[in-house]
Design an enzyme around this catalytic site. Structure first.
Site, PDB file in Angstrom:
ATOM      1  N   PRO A  42      -9.061  18.306  28.195  1.00  9.66           N
ATOM      2  CG  PRO A  42      -7.100  19.512  27.781  1.00  9.66           C
ATOM      3  CD  PRO A  42      -7.615  18.271  28.415  1.00  9.66           C
ATOM      4  CG  ASP A 155       0.229  13.614   1.067  1.00  4.50           C
ATOM      5  OD1 ASP A 155      -0.295  14.545   1.683  1.00  4.50           O
ATOM      6  OD2 ASP A 155       1.450  13.488   0.906  1.00  4.50           O
ATOM      7  CE  LYS A 177       0.622  20.320   0.757  1.00  5.29           C
ATOM      8  NZ  LYS A 177       2.065  20.397   0.817  1.00  5.29           N
ATOM      9  CG  MET A 284       5.661  17.534  -8.558  1.00  3.53           C
ATOM     10  SD  MET A 284       5.963  18.491  -7.072  1.00  3.53           S
ATOM     11  CE  MET A 284       7.479  17.766  -6.507  1.00  3.53           C
TER      12      MET A 284
HETATM   13  C1  LIG Z   1       5.051  15.877  -4.366  1.00  2.00           C
HETATM   14  S1  LIG Z   1       5.812  14.666  -5.369  1.00  2.00           S
HETATM   15  C2  LIG Z   1       5.829  13.336  -4.260  1.00  2.00           C
HETATM   16  C3  LIG Z   1       6.790  12.247  -4.632  1.00  2.00           C
HETATM   17  C4  LIG Z   1       6.745  11.072  -3.687  1.00  2.00           C
HETATM   18  N1  LIG Z   1       7.188  11.448  -2.359  1.00  2.00           N
HETATM   19  C5  LIG Z   1       7.537   9.877  -4.190  1.00  2.00           C
HETATM   20  O1  LIG Z   1       8.567   9.512  -3.590  1.00  2.00           O
HETATM   21  O2  LIG Z   1       7.103   9.282  -5.140  1.00  2.00           O
HETATM   22  C6  LIG Z   1       4.494  14.284  -6.461  1.00  2.00           C
HETATM   23  C7  LIG Z   1       4.987  13.833  -7.819  1.00  2.00           C
HETATM   24  O3  LIG Z   1       5.371  12.479  -7.761  1.00  2.00           O
HETATM   25  C8  LIG Z   1       5.107  11.865  -8.997  1.00  2.00           C
HETATM   26  N2  LIG Z   1       4.166  10.742  -8.758  1.00  2.00           N
HETATM   27  C9  LIG Z   1       3.782  10.254  -7.587  1.00  2.00           C
HETATM   28  N3  LIG Z   1       3.002   9.165  -7.729  1.00  2.00           N
HETATM   29  C10 LIG Z   1       2.914   8.950  -9.036  1.00  2.00           C
HETATM   30  C11 LIG Z   1       2.268   7.967  -9.832  1.00  2.00           C
HETATM   31  N4  LIG Z   1       1.548   6.981  -9.293  1.00  2.00           N
HETATM   32  N5  LIG Z   1       2.389   8.045 -11.173  1.00  2.00           N
HETATM   33  C12 LIG Z   1       3.104   9.024 -11.750  1.00  2.00           C
HETATM   34  N6  LIG Z   1       3.738   9.990 -11.037  1.00  2.00           N
HETATM   35  C13 LIG Z   1       3.661   9.942  -9.716  1.00  2.00           C
HETATM   36  C14 LIG Z   1       4.541  12.938  -9.909  1.00  2.00           C
HETATM   37  O4  LIG Z   1       5.624  13.529 -10.600  1.00  2.00           O
HETATM   38  C15 LIG Z   1       3.945  13.886  -8.913  1.00  2.00           C
HETATM   39  O5  LIG Z   1       3.794  15.171  -9.459  1.00  2.00           O
END
Ligand SMILES: C[S@@+](CC[C@H](N)C(=O)[O-])C[C@H]1O[C@@H](n2cnc3c(N)ncnc32)[C@H](O)[C@@H]1O
Length: 368
Positions: A42, A155, A177, A284
């Site tokens: 399909p 992502d 996002k 975040m």
């Molecule tokens: C939706 S959360 C995802 C976290 C991810 N699953 C982790 O374990 O790192 C996204 C947040 O992770 C943090 N973040 C992720 N990568 C980052 C980076 N390279 N530098 C600074 N903050 C980071 C920030 O606070 C961002 O807003």
């Protein structure tokens, strides 16, 4: 046991059932041998779609019907759904048509198998933690799965720049996002994972950091399982710990802190009780920094508690801003601090400038 056969298929009618990359590989080699291929599926993976105009190939855009076996000599079965596999195999048996199934034969439920397999079966989803952005912080297992993937659902955060190099054969679906702009809703992401897996593809869901740390990995796994798609999870280096480390901040330290809490700033910060000797890590949290600092002070955090905001950790533009809890919002505003950033609240934050782990340019500011 199987018996090896060398067949001359030139001019012979061969049926291929399935639309994934394995079906694509099979179809390509059959056409190269001069077979006349009827393809029943399909939907088609991009690599198969490219073949549909080839001489010798006819695509029937639908599910398998027993009369598809009418003139066939041989049928190759490349579908992951066990019911469909059985239906085709039985119909072939009844008509005495030789049926060759790929190695995705019904096997034990991977979802129930707690030992993660090193390789990935077609028709499954692997959640891979990509780490904070530096490809050196992607695990070996994560790299292997990316290299073998057919589709990568990626992502915004994580080692996305290197994806074309890490995953040369895969189609990349960017579902990143950005604050205030959600190209793909979470529901759409969940559906995409299941749709792609049901095409018989090896789907890698690449997430920043660790899939299970504020990554909605739990929801995605549940959704896949609820739709009969097996999953595996490859942990990643979470930004919660590695980004402070890149700025020289140990989240625990024998002399000053004995534990840490990781929390999103969207959550109710007023319910976080103050404890001396404990590190608070906010994810975040850039947008609501002023409000969050006020909430923490209302919860008992002293105004002079050190705070470090580490932006874009493990990237060449990493930058650290250090101030006290009562001034951090103002300093961050002046320096135009932006997401993504990890915010560290507690005595260890004052260690920010003493050592740095990240290669590449570093900039940091300390108030006063
Ligand atoms: C939706 S959360 C995802 C976290 C991810 N699953 C982790 O374990 O790192 C996204 C947040 O992770 C943090 N973040 C992720 N990568 C980052 C980076 N390279 N530098 C600074 N903050 C980071 C920030 O606070 C961002 O807003």
């Amino acid at each position: 046991m199987t018996y090896p056969l060398g067949l001359n298929l030139a001019g012979r009618a061969v049926l291929v059932v399935g639309g994934g990359p394995d079906a694509a590989r099979r179809t390509r080699s059959l056409l190269a041998e001069g077979a006349l291929v009827d393809l029943v599926a399909p939907d088609l993976h991009d690599t198969l779609r490219d073949l549909t105009s080839s001489p010798g190939l006819t695509w029937h855009e639908r599910a398998f019907r027993p009369d598809d076996l009418g003139g066939a000599w041989l049928v190759f079965l490349h579908v992951s759904d066990s019911g469909e596999r059985e239906r085709v195999a039985l119909a072939a048996e009844e008509r005495r048509v030789l049926c060759v199934a790929d190695d995705a034969a019904p096997r034990p439920d991977r979802a129930a198998d707690t030992r993660a397999p090193v390789t990935q079966e077609p028709g499954t989803v692997a959640l891979v933690g990509g780490g904070p952005g530096d490809p050196g912080l992607l695990t070996v297992r994560g790299r292997q799965l990316l290299a073998d993937a057919d589709v990568i659902v990626a992502d915004r955060l994580g080692p996305t720049d290197l994806l074309p190099e890490l995953a040369r054969h895969a189609r990349i679906i960017d579902v990143g996002k950005r604050a205030g702009y959600h190209k793909y809703t979470q529901d759409r992401i969940n559906e995409t994972l299941v749709e792609q897996a049901k095409l018989g593809l090896r789907v890698v869901r690449l997430k920043g950091g660790d899939p299970y740390v504020f990554g909605r990995g739990g929801e995605e796994v549940e959704f896949c399982r609820a739709h009969g798609v097996a999953t595996q999870v490859v942990p990643g280096v979470t930004s919660a710990i590695s980004v402070p480390a890149a700025a020289g901040i140990p989240v625990t330290h024998r002399d000053m802190t004995h534990g840490f809490t990781v929390i999103t700033a969207h959550q109710q910060l007023r319910h976080v009780p103050y404890r001396d000797g404990h590190t608070l890590i906010l994810m975040m949290g850039v947008r609501g920094l002023e409000h969050n600092a006020e909430l923490l002070m209302a919860a008992g955090y002293p105004a002079d508690t050190p705070v470090a905001v580490v932006e874009r950790g493990w990237t060449p533009t990493q930058r650290t801003t250090v101030a006290q809890l009562d001034t951090i919002a103002c300093v961050a505003r002046e320096r135009e601090v932006t997401a993504p950033a990890v915010i560290v609240v507690g005595r260890v934050a004052a260690l920010a400038q003493k050592s740095c782990a990240t290669p590449g340019p570093q900039e940091s500011a300390q108030e006063g």
